[in-house]
Write a protein that holds these residues in place. Sequence first.
Motif, short mmCIF file in Angstrom:
data_model
loop_
_atom_site.label_atom_id
_atom_site.label_comp_id
_atom_site.label_asym_id
_atom_site.label_seq_id
_atom_site.Cartn_x
_atom_site.Cartn_y
_atom_site.Cartn_z
N THR A 51 9.32 8.01 -5.75
CA THR A 51 9.89 9.06 -4.91
C THR A 51 10.67 10.03 -5.80
N PRO A 52 11.04 11.20 -5.27
CA PRO A 52 11.80 12.15 -6.09
C PRO A 52 13.09 11.57 -6.65
N THR A 53 13.83 10.79 -5.86
CA THR A 53 15.12 10.27 -6.33
C THR A 53 15.04 8.85 -6.87
N GLY A 54 13.91 8.17 -6.64
CA GLY A 54 13.80 6.78 -7.05
C GLY A 54 14.33 5.81 -6.02
N GLU A 55 14.76 6.32 -4.87
CA GLU A 55 15.20 5.46 -3.77
C GLU A 55 14.04 5.20 -2.83
N LYS A 56 14.08 4.07 -2.13
CA LYS A 56 13.01 3.72 -1.21
C LYS A 56 12.98 4.68 -0.02
N PRO A 57 11.79 5.06 0.43
CA PRO A 57 11.71 5.92 1.61
C PRO A 57 12.34 5.27 2.83
N HIS A 58 12.90 6.10 3.69
CA HIS A 58 13.46 5.66 4.96
C HIS A 58 12.34 5.62 5.99
N MET A 59 12.25 4.54 6.76
CA MET A 59 11.25 4.46 7.81
C MET A 59 11.65 5.31 9.00
N ASP A 60 10.76 6.16 9.46
CA ASP A 60 11.01 6.94 10.67
C ASP A 60 11.19 5.97 11.83
N ARG A 61 12.32 6.05 12.50
CA ARG A 61 12.63 5.09 13.56
C ARG A 61 11.64 5.18 14.72
N ASP A 62 11.10 6.37 14.95
CA ASP A 62 10.15 6.53 16.05
C ASP A 62 8.78 5.93 15.74
N SER A 63 8.54 5.61 14.47
CA SER A 63 7.23 5.09 14.09
C SER A 63 7.10 3.58 14.29
N ASP A 64 8.20 2.91 14.51
CA ASP A 64 8.18 1.46 14.73
C ASP A 64 7.89 1.21 16.20
N ALA A 65 6.67 1.59 16.61
CA ALA A 65 6.29 1.55 18.02
C ALA A 65 4.87 1.01 18.17
N LEU A 66 4.65 0.29 19.26
CA LEU A 66 3.35 -0.35 19.46
C LEU A 66 2.21 0.64 19.59
N ILE A 67 2.49 1.85 20.08
CA ILE A 67 1.42 2.82 20.29
C ILE A 67 0.66 3.11 19.00
N TYR A 68 1.32 2.99 17.86
CA TYR A 68 0.67 3.29 16.58
C TYR A 68 -0.10 2.09 16.02
N ASN A 85 9.48 -5.80 2.97
CA ASN A 85 9.60 -6.95 2.06
C ASN A 85 8.61 -7.01 0.92
N ASP A 86 7.52 -6.24 0.97
CA ASP A 86 6.56 -6.33 -0.13
C ASP A 86 7.24 -5.97 -1.45
N PRO A 87 7.04 -6.77 -2.49
CA PRO A 87 7.72 -6.50 -3.76
C PRO A 87 7.48 -5.09 -4.30
N ALA A 88 6.23 -4.60 -4.22
CA ALA A 88 5.95 -3.27 -4.75
C ALA A 88 6.62 -2.17 -3.93
N MET A 89 6.85 -2.43 -2.66
CA MET A 89 7.56 -1.46 -1.83
C MET A 89 9.03 -1.37 -2.19
N ASN A 90 9.52 -2.35 -2.91
CA ASN A 90 10.94 -2.40 -3.25
C ASN A 90 11.22 -2.21 -4.74
N ARG A 91 10.16 -1.98 -5.53
CA ARG A 91 10.34 -1.63 -6.94
C ARG A 91 10.06 -0.14 -7.10
N VAL A 92 10.94 0.66 -6.53
CA VAL A 92 10.69 2.10 -6.45
C VAL A 92 11.11 2.79 -7.74
N ARG A 93 10.28 3.71 -8.18
CA ARG A 93 10.51 4.48 -9.39
C ARG A 93 10.76 5.94 -9.02
N THR A 94 11.30 6.70 -9.96
CA THR A 94 11.28 8.15 -9.79
C THR A 94 9.91 8.67 -10.18
N VAL A 95 9.49 9.75 -9.55
CA VAL A 95 8.22 10.37 -9.93
C VAL A 95 8.27 10.77 -11.40
N ARG A 96 9.41 11.27 -11.84
CA ARG A 96 9.54 11.71 -13.23
C ARG A 96 9.31 10.56 -14.20
#
Length: 263
Positions: A51-68, A85-96
């Motif tokens: 990601t640009p800052t190297g922090e993990k993306p925030h999940m859109d709260r509206d997307s945690d819905a059964l319709i999707y 919880n996936d390890p790769a989802m939590n080893r976030v790097r900066t794009v740079r």
Amino acid sequence: MSKGTILVVGSNATQLEAQGGGTITIGQFLNETAVPLMAVVAAGYDFVLATPTGEKPHMDRDSDALIYFANDDAARTRARDFFNNDPAMNRVRTVRSVIDEGLDRFAGVFFPGGHAPVVDVMQDPDVREVLRHFHTKNKPTAAICHGPISVLAELGNAREFRAALINGDKAKARELATGWQYAGYRMTVFSRSEEEYAEDNVFHAKLLFNMPDALEAAGAEVVTTDQNFTSHVIVDRELVTAQNPMSDHELASKFIAALDRAV
């Protein structure tokens, strides 16, 4: 043994400007992130999230819905567990930092959806380098829903281009987009009518610009379906784009097919 590594470029944005002032709370969409990535992993690939800052993306709260998830709670739970919880989802790097280590090791790049990329990724100068590499090397480049707006970052003046869109100056935007590497590509993105539905029923606010207008101003041939929220994916050369949340499985299938052809 992995078949290859995919670069995932996520967003750190949590607020999007609205017409008339104020902001809309946003993030990365759950199914548009987890479903394609789970499929990529199941197909034998691994991935690096940046990601640009190297922090993990925030999940859109509206997307945690059964319709999707076609009202399948087990599928939603699997996606949520993967995102959290996936390890790769939590080893976030900066794009740079990923660029500095070299992009040649990546087999493809994926831009998840949610409105978040409209804020930061579409005007990030490091993402420009990523897009130029994958275009020049003809490596699969996939994006879903609002994710396709990310390809505008390839513009050398992406920030000025975005400002022209906000100001409603389409002529200025077209001028700024001269030489865009994706000019003439067929692609899809969250449609005008789908955005209107979200504005009226989810946000209760209007966005400063819509996605088809933005991509068309840069020179893309944008094709969206007449029926809202039905799966729609377009493949043009190395670019694989999907229109909306309901396109997650089709996007995954066509991206994996492109990766398999390329490796």
